[in-house]
Enzyme design. Structure first.
Site, PDB file in Angstrom:
ATOM      1  N   TYR A   1       0.839  -1.212   0.000  1.00 56.65           N
ATOM      2  CA  TYR A   1       0.000   0.000   0.000  1.00 56.65           C
ATOM      3  C   TYR A   1       0.871   1.259   0.000  1.00 56.65           C
ATOM      4  O   TYR A   1       0.620   2.202  -0.749  1.00 56.65           O
ATOM      5  CB  TYR A   1      -0.911   0.052   1.237  1.00 56.65           C
ATOM      6  CG  TYR A   1      -1.866  -1.096   1.405  1.00 56.65           C
ATOM      7  CD1 TYR A   1      -2.396  -1.770   0.316  1.00 56.65           C
ATOM      8  CD2 TYR A   1      -2.255  -1.497   2.681  1.00 56.65           C
ATOM      9  CE1 TYR A   1      -3.284  -2.827   0.497  1.00 56.65           C
ATOM     10  CE2 TYR A   1      -3.144  -2.544   2.869  1.00 56.65           C
ATOM     11  CZ  TYR A   1      -3.651  -3.208   1.772  1.00 56.65           C
ATOM     12  OH  TYR A   1      -4.518  -4.253   1.959  1.00 56.65           O
TER      13      TYR A   1
ATOM     14  N   GLY B   1     -11.561  -6.458  -0.265  1.00 59.45           N
ATOM     15  CA  GLY B   1     -11.343  -5.636   0.922  1.00 59.45           C
ATOM     16  C   GLY B   1     -10.519  -4.414   0.565  1.00 59.45           C
ATOM     17  O   GLY B   1     -10.606  -3.903  -0.545  1.00 59.45           O
ATOM     18  N   GLU B   2      -9.751  -3.923   1.525  1.00 59.16           N
ATOM     19  CA  GLU B   2      -8.865  -2.760   1.355  1.00 59.16           C
ATOM     20  C   GLU B   2      -9.611  -1.444   1.195  1.00 59.16           C
ATOM     21  O   GLU B   2      -9.017  -0.391   1.145  1.00 59.16           O
ATOM     22  CB  GLU B   2      -7.932  -2.911   0.133  1.00 59.16           C
ATOM     23  CG  GLU B   2      -7.048  -4.126   0.124  1.00 59.16           C
ATOM     24  CD  GLU B   2      -6.181  -4.223  -1.129  1.00 59.16           C
ATOM     25  OE1 GLU B   2      -6.236  -3.319  -1.994  1.00 59.16           O
ATOM     26  OE2 GLU B   2      -5.427  -5.218  -1.256  1.00 59.16           O
ATOM     27  N   GLY B   3     -10.938  -1.489   1.070  1.00 61.81           N
ATOM     28  CA  GLY B   3     -11.699  -0.287   0.741  1.00 61.81           C
ATOM     29  C   GLY B   3     -11.913  -0.148  -0.754  1.00 61.81           C
ATOM     30  O   GLY B   3     -12.366   0.901  -1.232  1.00 61.81           O
TER      31      GLY B   3
END
Length: 346
Positions: free
Chosen positions: A85, A310-312
């Site tokens: 990220y 996931g992760e947004g």
């Protein structure tokens, strides 16, 4: 845990609906965009809402239960993905850049020490939770620390000018926590709650279910949200609960991602149900339990793309649609402005 969340002011709802209906289009023809425009206008208590500094906060933490075999991936993947990220190489980074969304990465409890200049926000409560197979994942003190740190981080984003926020997560084993939260807080059969997570085959899925069934059977606590979250939660999930409650208190628009984030919202809604009035559900996750989560929350997701990363990422992909809702409300001509005859005049 003491958040002052009022329901949005609906005094302008009728005027907002009138403004929406008089745009140069048949009534209701923009579908869910019209519902979003009305909702955001009510949240912001204005006929001309604005989306300022859209932000996704990605909280990462490790789970002790991961060491008991609930995931096919080793625990180290959590910190390795956080590094990804920070380096801008993950899906959330790609979609965030594409759509002009600020991405913040928070270490809520990763079993790793990141360099001070890495770009990771250090909110670490501990180096991962304990395994809730036989004991509580965290102490009461750790729980309250996580709630407060999440709330404080959200408050900081609001003070920096953001009025619309979404949340992402990373933590090997966290779909297990989400499944148990859904099972206990919404009363859904555990088998319906347990999904493939990071990619289990049928045999692995069965093993995951048996481990979680044993963990639930071993639980001796009461049904208070605090005790359930403390026992079965992760530091990232609890921190997101705090951040969400603070976002609602600050009257921010909350963009809800998939299964894990919805499990945090489920818990937050049991603390203060008014939070749901500030939520936009961005997508339906392909993780098995999410459909039950959405049904329990009476939620209408914008998208169903078969995503379960996931992760947004669901938030980041859906954001331009939310932006479209605000833009048509503010920029589209009315029948009167455009000199177009409306059905009332025919």
């Amino acid at each position: 845990m003491n958040f002052n969340i009022s329901k949005p002011n609906t005094a302008l709802a009728e005027q907002l609906q009138h403004k929406i209906d008089l745009k140069t289009k048949p009534i209701g023809s923009l579908g869910i965009l019209e519902k979003l425009a009305l909702k955001i206008g009510c949240i912001q208590n204005t006929l001309s809402p604005e989306l300022k500094q859209p932000t996704i906060m990605v909280f990462a933490a490790d789970h002790g239960i991961a060491l008991d075999g609930v995931s096919p991936y080793p625990q180290e993947v959590t910190w390795q993905m956080v590094a990804n990220y920070v380096n801008g190489g993950a899906a959330i980074n790609v979609f965030g850049r594409q759509n002009g969304i600020n991405i913040s990465i928070i270490d809520a409890g990763v079993n790793f020490d990141f360099e001070k200049n890495s770009g990771v926000i250090n909110a670490k409560v501990d180096y991962g939770t304990k395994s809730y197979l036989n004991e509580s994942a965290m102490t009461s003190e750790q729980f309250h620390t996580a709630i407060k740190r999440g709330a404080d981080l959200c408050d900081q984003k609001h003070r920096e000018g953001s009025n619309i926020i979404g949340f992402g997560e990373m933590g090997i084993g966290n779909t297990s926590s989400g499944a148990i939260l859904l099972h206990i807080l919404a009363g859904v059969d555990l088998k319906e709650c347990v999904g493939r997570g990071t990619g289990w085959d049928d045999e692995g899925l069965k093993k995951k279910y048996e481990i979680l069934k044993k963990a639930v059977t071993n639980y001796r606590g009461d049904n208070s949200v605090e005790n359930i979250l403390s026992y079965f939660g992760g530091f990232e999930i609890v921190m997101i609960v705090g951040a969400m409650l603070k976002a609602a208190e600050l009257e921010m628009v909350i963009m809800v991602d998939g299964f894990i984030i919805s499990s945090a919202l489920l818990a937050a809604s049991k603390i203060n149900s008014n939070i749901l009035e500030y939520c936009i559900f961005t997508h339906k996750s392909n993780e098995n339990g999410h459909k039950h989560m959405l049904q329990h929350l009476k939620a209408e997701p914008i998208l169903d793309l078969g995503m379960r990363l996931g992760e947004g990422t669901g938030v980041a992909v859906a954001y331009p649609i939310i932006e479209s809702a605000v833009n048509f409300l503010n920029q589209m001509a009315s029948f009167e402005d455009a000199g177009v005859s409306n059905s009332d005049q025919i």
